[in-house]
Design a protein around this motif. Structure first.
Motif: not given
Length: 46
Positions: A18-23, A25-30
């Protein structure tokens, strides 16, 4: 394009960072592996 990151064993979707994602882009914690012991895998639509 609907790109998904899922576990290669149980097909559970990876958690979203949630810290790196925005409207846009979805950034997954891998960094964490799945609870079942599988690894995250990127799935592209056909």
């Amino acid at each position: 394009m609907d790109i998904r990151v899922v576990c290669n064993k149980c097909r559970k979707e990876a958690p979203i960072d949630k810290e790196k994602s925005n409207l846009n882009w979805k950034v997954y914690d891998e960094s964490k592996s799945c609870k079942c012991g599988g690894e995250w895998k990127m799935i592209l639509p056909p």
